[in-house]
Design an enzyme around this catalytic site. Structure first.
Site, PDB file in Angstrom:
ATOM      1  N   THR A 478      67.156  53.009  82.617  1.00 26.04           N
ATOM      2  CA  THR A 478      66.289  51.847  82.789  1.00 26.04           C
ATOM      3  C   THR A 478      64.824  52.200  82.966  1.00 26.04           C
ATOM      4  O   THR A 478      63.978  51.310  82.985  1.00 26.04           O
ATOM      5  CB  THR A 478      66.753  51.041  84.013  1.00 26.04           C
ATOM      6  OG1 THR A 478      66.879  51.923  85.127  1.00 26.04           O
ATOM      7  CG2 THR A 478      68.099  50.391  83.756  1.00 26.04           C
ATOM      8  N   ARG A 623      56.107  40.979  89.811  1.00 28.46           N
ATOM      9  CA  ARG A 623      55.226  41.957  89.168  1.00 28.46           C
ATOM     10  C   ARG A 623      56.030  42.836  88.219  1.00 28.46           C
ATOM     11  O   ARG A 623      57.054  43.404  88.595  1.00 28.46           O
ATOM     12  CB  ARG A 623      54.556  42.836  90.227  1.00 28.46           C
ATOM     13  CG  ARG A 623      53.492  43.773  89.646  1.00 28.46           C
ATOM     14  CD  ARG A 623      53.113  44.879  90.616  1.00 28.46           C
ATOM     15  NE  ARG A 623      52.674  44.391  91.903  1.00 28.46           N
ATOM     16  CZ  ARG A 623      51.436  44.018  92.194  1.00 28.46           C
ATOM     17  NH1 ARG A 623      50.493  44.064  91.258  1.00 28.46           N
ATOM     18  NH2 ARG A 623      51.130  43.601  93.409  1.00 28.46           N
ATOM     19  N   ILE A 624      55.578  42.932  86.993  1.00 25.15           N
ATOM     20  CA  ILE A 624      56.196  43.834  86.024  1.00 25.15           C
ATOM     21  C   ILE A 624      55.561  45.208  86.189  1.00 25.15           C
ATOM     22  O   ILE A 624      54.355  45.368  86.031  1.00 25.15           O
ATOM     23  CB  ILE A 624      56.019  43.308  84.587  1.00 25.15           C
ATOM     24  CG1 ILE A 624      56.660  41.930  84.439  1.00 25.15           C
ATOM     25  CG2 ILE A 624      56.613  44.294  83.589  1.00 25.15           C
ATOM     26  CD1 ILE A 624      58.137  41.862  84.745  1.00 25.15           C
ATOM     27  N   LEU A 625      56.366  46.194  86.516  1.00 24.81           N
ATOM     28  CA  LEU A 625      55.847  47.527  86.801  1.00 24.81           C
ATOM     29  C   LEU A 625      55.564  48.324  85.536  1.00 24.81           C
ATOM     30  O   LEU A 625      54.602  49.093  85.479  1.00 24.81           O
ATOM     31  CB  LEU A 625      56.848  48.282  87.681  1.00 24.81           C
ATOM     32  CG  LEU A 625      57.145  47.604  89.031  1.00 24.81           C
ATOM     33  CD1 LEU A 625      58.308  48.294  89.725  1.00 24.81           C
ATOM     34  CD2 LEU A 625      55.913  47.591  89.913  1.00 24.81           C
ATOM     35  N   ASN A 626      56.399  48.162  84.530  1.00 26.46           N
ATOM     36  CA  ASN A 626      56.217  48.854  83.253  1.00 26.46           C
ATOM     37  C   ASN A 626      56.670  47.902  82.159  1.00 26.46           C
ATOM     38  O   ASN A 626      57.862  47.629  82.018  1.00 26.46           O
ATOM     39  CB  ASN A 626      57.033  50.148  83.217  1.00 26.46           C
ATOM     40  CG  ASN A 626      56.820  50.953  81.947  1.00 26.46           C
ATOM     41  OD1 ASN A 626      56.823  50.411  80.841  1.00 26.46           O
ATOM     42  ND2 ASN A 626      56.644  52.259  82.095  1.00 26.46           N
ATOM     43  N   LYS A 628      56.840  48.163  78.983  1.00 27.63           N
ATOM     44  CA  LYS A 628      57.680  48.746  77.938  1.00 27.63           C
ATOM     45  C   LYS A 628      59.141  48.826  78.369  1.00 27.63           C
ATOM     46  O   LYS A 628      60.042  48.401  77.652  1.00 27.63           O
ATOM     47  CB  LYS A 628      57.168  50.136  77.551  1.00 27.63           C
ATOM     48  CG  LYS A 628      57.978  50.805  76.444  1.00 27.63           C
ATOM     49  CD  LYS A 628      57.492  52.225  76.169  1.00 27.63           C
ATOM     50  CE  LYS A 628      56.133  52.230  75.514  1.00 27.63           C
ATOM     51  NZ  LYS A 628      55.721  53.607  75.107  1.00 27.63           N
ATOM     52  N   LYS A 696      60.562  41.653  91.243  1.00 28.14           N
ATOM     53  CA  LYS A 696      61.968  41.259  91.340  1.00 28.14           C
ATOM     54  C   LYS A 696      62.741  41.908  90.201  1.00 28.14           C
ATOM     55  O   LYS A 696      62.159  42.441  89.258  1.00 28.14           O
ATOM     56  CB  LYS A 696      62.106  39.732  91.289  1.00 28.14           C
ATOM     57  CG  LYS A 696      61.545  39.038  92.509  1.00 28.14           C
ATOM     58  CD  LYS A 696      61.847  37.552  92.539  1.00 28.14           C
ATOM     59  CE  LYS A 696      60.995  36.749  91.604  1.00 28.14           C
ATOM     60  NZ  LYS A 696      61.062  35.297  91.877  1.00 28.14           N
ATOM     61  N   GLY A 697      64.059  41.832  90.264  1.00 24.39           N
ATOM     62  CA  GLY A 697      64.894  42.467  89.247  1.00 24.39           C
ATOM     63  C   GLY A 697      64.809  41.757  87.910  1.00 24.39           C
ATOM     64  O   GLY A 697      64.718  40.532  87.840  1.00 24.39           O
ATOM     65  N   GLU A 700      69.155  42.509  84.646  1.00 27.13           N
ATOM     66  CA  GLU A 700      70.315  41.659  84.394  1.00 27.13           C
ATOM     67  C   GLU A 700      69.938  40.222  84.055  1.00 27.13           C
ATOM     68  O   GLU A 700      70.770  39.450  83.569  1.00 27.13           O
ATOM     69  CB  GLU A 700      71.238  41.686  85.619  1.00 27.13           C
ATOM     70  CG  GLU A 700      71.862  43.057  85.817  1.00 27.13           C
ATOM     71  CD  GLU A 700      72.506  43.231  87.178  1.00 27.13           C
ATOM     72  OE1 GLU A 700      73.733  43.414  87.230  1.00 27.13           O
ATOM     73  OE2 GLU A 700      71.785  43.186  88.179  1.00 27.13           O
TER      74      GLU A 700
END
Length: 744
Positions: A478, A623-626, A628, A696-697, A700
């Site tokens: 991931t 927040r989107i960390l990466n 890609k 957050k996740g 899934e």
């Protein structure tokens, strides 16, 4: 020096260093830290360890009945084969994988609980010899009748309380349903599924008389060490588990699988390392699977389409002694309005391989039913499915009135509708045609509960300013290595190539592990906490204020001074450990990620074949960390959703419990020809209640609801509702009107 720092998530966070993004590394689609190793084949996986040593190989002997007692095991012919070193039998043989977090795997104890469960292990000097000798082991049984069909409901019992409370009720649903102006009542079924990870379950174990080391493919090392220790009868402090590289898990490796315990038993028996690789057939028959479901969905509403009551009742399966259940109602608890609610689960006991968590346990199956039902119900009112969802958007969690931490479901739906061109949707089934193909649009919502888990990480800074992260966290493909590297580099003002990451070893600080979409948020938060501690240490050394100290390009900047880290450290190495723990925000707010899927299909009126033409997912996950790796995770979810809608079906022979299609030749998953160009849009979002990262996740979220958007599109194309997944061509053909074919 060593410093222990802990952050308990009791309050929402304010602005943090990550919001400053001085280095510009957070959110950026950085290349994978371990990418070169993987694409060049030099990343060593579990089965490839100790290749230079004299090792032995184990092969599992499977049971040939579904239920009964083992009366004898004759190993004489197998033991006579040259090269056979040992044959392990007895009660310590594990019958399947461990349940996540369980103290140990279930052992056979002289019994057979499902077809092809392990009953013995042959150890030899080569894999081929062990495989050949395994076929010579003669096992006799006292066979008893088994239960193999969920529909028979032979034994129904109350599930356990994990991963959710099985029964959730508010108000009086039955009364409200009887009084509702408009009602809906339909049943949907999903088959059993398998995770089918690319890397088969495999382990290498070594015992030196004092310490047992196991290299295995395992998502949760903290519980894995206990499961292996219990399996071989050792104290946990005598066991070390390694899992730095994992070729996919999707839940099937949350608990240790039989290969880990069997390899450990083998090395302790013969005194040299033992490798056990489960064949693909072993993996399908002796690890774990997703339980089949029968789901009844009921709505009551006003004449205008406002939902007043909602029930989602699920039957699902597991084997004896397992309380886990497929929580199909996990999103039904909170996703849509309705004052009177009833979300329940019943466990049907069968003598088939145990069921456990598979990617998005609950949402992946439950939203196939509920999002299809929403589409059907909206049609009864003549209301567009997008508008119907907007009409029934709750202001707070409808089950207990808890406020949402952040909820951008409607924004995801609106943005998806705009980008997809939803306003051009065919007005009725069969109204848009291209030769033999009928064209349809479908959509669905998506949601996934968010969880924060306790996790720790160490950061060591060398005298030259280079940082190394160490944690027992795992990376199941991931992007964990890369995300942790990005967080550390951004926080400490270092270039990415000045941060190293070491994962997957139980000698390192205990981590959350990978699963439940909690990995990046939990492990990443521990790196964040450790980074803050290291910043305080640097600030103290130069008499600066840690809050206002700027770190950039390997320098500390404050006032009119810019000091390189090497000058601050003066030849010393410093080390700090940070820990994150969930706190009161988990109770004060309801936390979930949200999204929406939009799909265009073509349905062939001659063959009944469905082809996906377009698939768009819009998500909001803090927040989107990466970008890609997050987008890549969403692609995987979309593709898996295609499989659940159209192909995947783990067939269980109702006569004997045999899993019939136990390999990738017969268990059909999407291939390139099944998948169109996919589109993923991630909305800008922050959830200050979720973690210090405000993330957050997402891993899934992207599978939840995809299949329903496809079957909803099939209906819009040709008027056929498929409620028994998958929507194979025979089911579509059976419902196609004759005049469609005549017109072709």
């Amino acid at each position: 020096m060593t410093d222990m720092n802990k952050h308990v998530m009791d309050e929402a966070i304010g602005e943090t260093r990550l919001d400053r993004n001085t280095q510009g590394l957070i959110g950026k689609g950085a290349p994978r830290y371990e990418g070169k190793l993987k694409v060049t084949g030099t990343a060593p996986y579990a089965y490839e360890r100790l290749a230079e040593q004299d090792v032995a190989y184990g092969f599992i002997v499977p049971a040939k009945i579904a239920r009964g007692t083992i009366t004898s095991i004759d190993t004489s012919r197998a033991e006579a084969v040259p090269g056979v070193l040992k044959i392990i039998t007895g009660d310590r043989i594990t019958r399947a994988a461990s349940q996540p977090g369980a103290p140990a795997a279930q052992t056979i104890d002289g019994q057979v609980f499902h077809y092809n469960q392990p009953v013995a292990l042959v150890i030899a000097d080569s894999f081929e010899t062990a495989r050949n000798a395994a076929g010579l082991v003669a096992v006799t049984y006292d066979e008893t009748a088994g239960r193999f069909d969920i529909a028979a409901r032979d034994t129904v019992r109350e599930p356990g309380s994990s991963p959710m409370e099985p029964n959730n009720k508010r108000g009086d649903f039955e009364h409200a349903f009887a009084q509702a102006e408009v009602t809906f009542d339909e049943t949907y079924t999903t088959p059993s599924y398998h995770a089918a990870a690319m890397e088969p379950h495999a382990s290498t174990a070594s015992w030196d008389g004092a310490t047992l080391e196991v290299w295995t493919s395992c998502q949760l090392l903290e519980s894995g060490i206990g499961q292996i220790a219990a399996g071989v009868g050792l104290d946990e402090d005598k066991v070390r588990v390694h899992s730095p590289y994992i070729g996919g898990g999707f839940g099937s490796k949350l608990g240790t699988s039989p290969d880990a315990v069997l390899a450990a038993l083998g090395t302790m028996a013969i005194g040299k390392p033992v490798k056990v690789a489960m064949t693909r057939q072993n993996v399908f028959q002796a690890t774990s699977r997703r339980g089949e479901t029968v789901q009844r969905v009921r709505f009551g509403a006003t004449k205008e389409g406002k939902i007043t009551c909602f029930a989602h009742e699920t039957d699902t399966t597991n084997s004896p002694g397992n309380g886990f259940f497929e929580p199909s109602g996990i999103s039904s608890v909170f996703l849509y309005a309705g004052k009177d609610r009833m979300i329940t689960h019943s466990l049907v006991e069968t003598d088939v391989l145990m069921t456990s968590a598979v990617r998005a346990p609950g949402e992946a199956t439950g939203m196939l039913a509920t999002e299809s039902a929403l589409d059907e119900f909206a049609e009864r009112f003549g209301i567009d499915p997008v508008e119907f969802r907007r009409m029934n958007e709750p202001e707070v969690n409808p089950m207990d009135d808890t406020p949402f931490s952040s909820r951008r479901l409607i924004e995801c739906i609106d943005e998806g509708a705009r980008r997809f061109g939803w306003s051009d949707r065919p007005t009725k089934p069969g109204s848009r045609r291209e030769g033999e193909w009928l064209i349809g649009y479908g959509m669905s919502s998506a949601s996934r509960l968010n969880q924060l888990q306790q996790s720790s990480a160490e950061i060591e800074m060398a005298p030259d300013g280079r940082a190394t992260i160490r944690t027992a966290m795992t990376d199941i493909g991931t992007g964990t290595y890369t995300i942790l590297q990005q967080i550390c580099a951004e926080m400490l003002g270092l270039p990415l190539d000045r941060v190293d990451v070491v994962l997957g070893d139980t000698d390192l600080p205990a981590s959350s592990g990978s699963g439940g979409s909690w990995g990046a948020n939990s492990a990443g938060s521990s790196v964040y906490v450790a980074s803050l501690a290291l910043i305080r240490e640097l600030a103290d050394r130069i008499d600066a204020d840690a809050e206002t100290l700027t770190l950039k390009d390997g320098h500390a900047i404050f006032g009119n001074r810019q000091i390189p880290f090497s000058e601050i450290l003066k030849g010393e190495t410093i080390s700090v450990t940070g820990t994150i723990e969930p706190g009161e925000t988990a109770d004060k707010t309801h936390q979930a990620s949200y999204g929406a899927h939009f799909c265009e299909v073509g349905v062939n009126v001659v063959t009944g074949e469905t082809r996906i033409r377009r698939l768009l997912t819009v998500g909001a996950a803090g927040r989107i960390l990466n970008e890609k790796t997050a987008t890549s995770q969403c692609y995987g979810g979309q593709i898996w959703g295609i499989g659940y809608a159209l192909e995947e079906d783990l067939v269980i022979d109702k006569r004997n419990g045999l899993i019939v299609n136990h390999d990738l030749a017969e268990y059909h998953v999407p291939v390139h020809a099944d998948v169109p160009a996919l589109e993923v849009v991630l909305l800008e979002d922050r959830d200050p209640h979720a973690s210090p990262l405000a993330g957050k996740g997402i891993g899934e979220l992207a599978i939840a609801g995809v299949g329903a958007s496809i079957t909803n599109a099939i209906y819009n194309a040709c008027g056929v509702r498929v409620r028994d997944y998958p929507a194979t061509l025979d089911k579509v053909l059976a419902g196609l009107p004759d005049d469609y074919l005549t017109a072709a």
